[in-house]
Write a protein that holds these residues in place. Structure first.
Motif, PDB file in Angstrom:
ATOM      1  N   ARG A  32       0.811  -1.222   0.000  1.00 37.31           N
ATOM      2  CA  ARG A  32       0.000   0.000   0.000  1.00 37.31           C
ATOM      3  C   ARG A  32       0.841   1.268   0.000  1.00 37.31           C
ATOM      4  O   ARG A  32       0.296   2.377  -0.025  1.00 37.31           O
ATOM      5  CB  ARG A  32      -0.923   0.002   1.218  1.00 37.31           C
ATOM      6  CG  ARG A  32      -1.967  -1.105   1.198  1.00 37.31           C
ATOM      7  CD  ARG A  32      -2.931  -0.970   2.359  1.00 37.31           C
ATOM      8  NE  ARG A  32      -3.959  -2.005   2.350  1.00 37.31           N
ATOM      9  CZ  ARG A  32      -4.943  -2.095   3.243  1.00 37.31           C
ATOM     10  NH1 ARG A  32      -5.025  -1.205   4.226  1.00 37.31           N
ATOM     11  NH2 ARG A  32      -5.839  -3.065   3.155  1.00 37.31           N
ATOM     12  N   ALA A  33       2.155   1.106   0.044  1.00 39.76           N
ATOM     13  CA  ALA A  33       3.027   2.268   0.215  1.00 39.76           C
ATOM     14  C   ALA A  33       2.865   3.293  -0.900  1.00 39.76           C
ATOM     15  O   ALA A  33       2.702   4.495  -0.639  1.00 39.76           O
ATOM     16  CB  ALA A  33       4.485   1.814   0.312  1.00 39.76           C
ATOM     17  N   GLY A  34       2.920   2.846  -2.153  1.00 43.67           N
ATOM     18  CA  GLY A  34       2.860   3.773  -3.263  1.00 43.67           C
ATOM     19  C   GLY A  34       1.607   4.624  -3.257  1.00 43.67           C
ATOM     20  O   GLY A  34       1.663   5.841  -3.449  1.00 43.67           O
ATOM     21  N   GLY A  35       0.472   3.999  -2.996  1.00 41.13           N
ATOM     22  CA  GLY A  35      -0.788   4.734  -2.966  1.00 41.13           C
ATOM     23  C   GLY A  35      -0.908   5.674  -1.795  1.00 41.13           C
ATOM     24  O   GLY A  35      -1.743   6.588  -1.803  1.00 41.13           O
ATOM     25  N   ALA A  36      -0.073   5.480  -0.781  1.00 40.57           N
ATOM     26  CA  ALA A  36      -0.118   6.328   0.410  1.00 40.57           C
ATOM     27  C   ALA A  36       1.005   7.365   0.417  1.00 40.57           C
ATOM     28  O   ALA A  36       1.197   8.057   1.418  1.00 40.57           O
ATOM     29  CB  ALA A  36      -0.018   5.455   1.660  1.00 40.57           C
ATOM     30  N   GLY A  37       1.759   7.469  -0.679  1.00 44.16           N
ATOM     31  CA  GLY A  37       2.848   8.428  -0.738  1.00 44.16           C
ATOM     32  C   GLY A  37       4.066   8.005   0.051  1.00 44.16           C
ATOM     33  O   GLY A  37       4.890   8.853   0.432  1.00 44.16           O
ATOM     34  N   LEU A  38       4.219   6.696   0.295  1.00 42.75           N
ATOM     35  CA  LEU A  38       5.352   6.170   1.049  1.00 42.75           C
ATOM     36  C   LEU A  38       6.282   5.410   0.113  1.00 42.75           C
ATOM     37  O   LEU A  38       5.860   4.907  -0.925  1.00 42.75           O
ATOM     38  CB  LEU A  38       4.855   5.249   2.165  1.00 42.75           C
ATOM     39  CG  LEU A  38       3.889   5.874   3.173  1.00 42.75           C
ATOM     40  CD1 LEU A  38       3.362   4.816   4.126  1.00 42.75           C
ATOM     41  CD2 LEU A  38       4.555   7.006   3.940  1.00 42.75           C
ATOM     42  N   ASP A  39       7.539   5.316   0.505  1.00 37.83           N
ATOM     43  CA  ASP A  39       8.539   4.637  -0.304  1.00 37.83           C
ATOM     44  C   ASP A  39       8.569   3.157   0.083  1.00 37.83           C
ATOM     45  O   ASP A  39       8.900   2.826   1.224  1.00 37.83           O
ATOM     46  CB  ASP A  39       9.907   5.281  -0.053  1.00 37.83           C
ATOM     47  CG  ASP A  39      10.992   4.751  -0.983  1.00 37.83           C
ATOM     48  OD1 ASP A  39      10.808   3.658  -1.563  1.00 37.83           O
ATOM     49  OD2 ASP A  39      12.037   5.419  -1.113  1.00 37.83           O
ATOM     50  N   PRO A  40       8.233   2.249  -0.816  1.00 35.79           N
ATOM     51  CA  PRO A  40       8.227   0.824  -0.468  1.00 35.79           C
ATOM     52  C   PRO A  40       9.614   0.266  -0.176  1.00 35.79           C
ATOM     53  O   PRO A  40       9.724  -0.859   0.320  1.00 35.79           O
ATOM     54  CB  PRO A  40       7.615   0.165  -1.706  1.00 35.79           C
ATOM     55  CG  PRO A  40       7.855   1.122  -2.816  1.00 35.79           C
ATOM     56  CD  PRO A  40       7.794   2.488  -2.203  1.00 35.79           C
ATOM     57  N   ALA A  41      10.660   1.032  -0.456  1.00 38.47           N
ATOM     58  CA  ALA A  41      12.026   0.590  -0.162  1.00 38.47           C
ATOM     59  C   ALA A  41      12.580   1.247   1.095  1.00 38.47           C
ATOM     60  O   ALA A  41      13.778   1.154   1.362  1.00 38.47           O
ATOM     61  CB  ALA A  41      12.942   0.905  -1.352  1.00 38.47           C
ATOM     62  N   ARG A  42      11.710   1.907   1.870  1.00 37.98           N
ATOM     63  CA  ARG A  42      12.148   2.544   3.119  1.00 37.98           C
ATOM     64  C   ARG A  42      11.195   2.165   4.253  1.00 37.98           C
ATOM     65  O   ARG A  42      10.564   3.002   4.873  1.00 37.98           O
ATOM     66  CB  ARG A  42      12.238   4.064   2.967  1.00 37.98           C
ATOM     67  CG  ARG A  42      13.389   4.522   2.086  1.00 37.98           C
ATOM     68  CD  ARG A  42      13.675   6.000   2.285  1.00 37.98           C
ATOM     69  NE  ARG A  42      12.651   6.839   1.695  1.00 37.98           N
ATOM     70  CZ  ARG A  42      12.246   7.993   2.220  1.00 37.98           C
ATOM     71  NH1 ARG A  42      12.722   8.411   3.370  1.00 37.98           N
ATOM     72  NH2 ARG A  42      11.326   8.702   1.604  1.00 37.98           N
ATOM     73  N   ILE A  43      11.114   0.866   4.506  1.00 37.38           N
ATOM     74  CA  ILE A  43      10.254   0.349   5.569  1.00 37.38           C
ATOM     75  C   ILE A  43      11.135  -0.309   6.621  1.00 37.38           C
ATOM     76  O   ILE A  43      11.781  -1.325   6.361  1.00 37.38           O
ATOM     77  CB  ILE A  43       9.220  -0.651   5.031  1.00 37.38           C
ATOM     78  CG1 ILE A  43       8.378  -0.020   3.918  1.00 37.38           C
ATOM     79  CG2 ILE A  43       8.327  -1.149   6.160  1.00 37.38           C
ATOM     80  CD1 ILE A  43       7.440  -0.984   3.222  1.00 37.38           C
ATOM     81  N   ALA A  44      11.169   0.271   7.797  1.00 37.82           N
ATOM     82  CA  ALA A  44      11.952  -0.258   8.908  1.00 37.82           C
ATOM     83  C   ALA A  44      11.051  -1.035   9.846  1.00 37.82           C
ATOM     84  O   ALA A  44       9.825  -0.880   9.840  1.00 37.82           O
ATOM     85  CB  ALA A  44      12.645   0.879   9.665  1.00 37.82           C
ATOM     86  N   VAL A  45      11.671  -1.874  10.681  1.00 36.90           N
ATOM     87  CA  VAL A  45      10.946  -2.560  11.743  1.00 36.90           C
ATOM     88  C   VAL A  45      11.611  -2.215  13.062  1.00 36.90           C
ATOM     89  O   VAL A  45      12.833  -2.130  13.159  1.00 36.90           O
ATOM     90  CB  VAL A  45      10.905  -4.089  11.522  1.00 36.90           C
ATOM     91  CG1 VAL A  45      12.297  -4.698  11.523  1.00 36.90           C
ATOM     92  CG2 VAL A  45      10.014  -4.764  12.564  1.00 36.90           C
TER      93      VAL A  45
END
Length: 318
Positions: free
Chosen positions: A150-163
């Motif tokens: 869902r990142a792209g549709g929410a304006g988030l970078d799918p390659a910058r997801i931390a845990v």
């Protein structure tokens, strides 16, 4: 980006001395169910899900979730998102999942820095699920994939997801980063996404399940009363295949009486041996389970700033 002002962060998160936790007042946060048709194995368990309030102060929450049957993400959005996302996995010794202390409290601090945060409420391995010890990892993998899908549709970078995982949640976050345990059966396009985080933050993690440094309660609820040596080895973070894992930062207090600091030290050695980019912050004082609201006046109070600086150097945030 300049160093974060500690008081501004605390005020934004509702963590002042007058309100040291997630405030009770205010709108409910957005929630995303993980499994559109219900959690796998739901028809094979008989549970009574409950969220229990532990705080006796009417101004703030300290909740735990028990016997969860429908895992979900609670979304905490920043006023000015910077494109980075953070999956938060609170602890609870695999007996329950903390909601506020290592979940929403921490999320509101990182949201102040522009990070879009997702707090995971996960199923627990001691509740009789057919997946056994893999049930919580199944939820963590699905959660990360859902954020990425869902990142792209929410304006988030799918390659910058931390845990960010704390205590037993740190064990689960470590499994998310490195475990090769079998995956769940794909149910939709979400499961085609990568299940690996782009940055790992392990806060006083349960790492080893081997004596003498194991957290016995977490091990028992994950693997039962008499686990085999093979199971202990398979679920100990320091024995997992970390080669190729994302950059990782470890945070632990040396005076932690619940999860000995040797957990972080053993994991640090394993990460270095696997050539993972790693940084460790070991504080003289802090105890266990400090989150962000129990460390004022203690050395560990700076850990969110250190994590943000680490993430900035490794491309998680600008």
């Amino acid at each position: 980006m300049p160093a974060l002002d500690r008081r501004r962060l605390l005020l934004a998160a509702g963590l002042t001395a007058a309100a040291p936790g997630t405030p009770r007042a205010g709108a409910e946060d957005e929630q995303w169910p993980l499994w559109p048709l219900g959690a796998p194995g739901r028809d094979q368990v008989s549970l009574r899900p409950e969220v229990i309030e532990r705080s006796t102060d009417p101004r703030w929450h300290d909740r735990i979730a028990v016997q969860t049957v429908e895992p979900l993400l609670t979304v905490v959005r920043p006023e000015r998102p910077n494109g980075a996302s953070l999956l938060l996995i609170p602890g609870g010794g695999y007996r329950w999942a903390v909601v506020d202390k290592e979940g929403l409290d921490c999320a509101r601090v990182f949201a102040t820095a522009g990070v879009t945060c997702f707090v995971l409420r996960y199923r627990l391995p001691g509740d009789g699920w057919p997946q056994g010890p893999s049930v919580a990892l199944q939820d963590a993998r699905r959660a990360l994939r859902l954020i990425r899908a869902r990142a792209g549709g929410a304006g988030l970078d799918p390659a910058r997801i931390a845990v960010l995982g704390a205590s037993a949640g740190g064990h689960l976050a470590g499994c998310l980063a490195a475990s090769e345990a079998p995956d769940h059966e794909a149910i939709d396009a979400v499961d085609e996404q990568s299940r690996r985080p782009d940055l790992n933050v392990l806060l006083y993690p349960v790492a080893t399940l081997s004596d003498p440094f194991a957290h016995a309660g977490s091990r028992r609820r994950l693997l039962g009363d008499s686990p085999t040596d093979a199971d202990v080895g398979a679920w100990s973070l320091e024995r997992m295949p970390w080669a190729g894992a994302a950059a990782t930062v470890l945070v632990h207090a040396i005076d932690d009486a619940s999860v000995p600091v040797e957990n972080a030290l053993m994991l640090l050695a394993a990460l270095r041996a696997a050539s993972v980019k790693v940084e460790a912050h070991l504080f003289e004082e802090g105890g266990h389970g400090f989150g962000v609201r129990l460390i004022e006046g203690r050395p560990a109070r700076v850990w969110p700033d250190l994590v943000l600086a680490f993430g900035r150097r490794h491309g998680w945030i600008d």
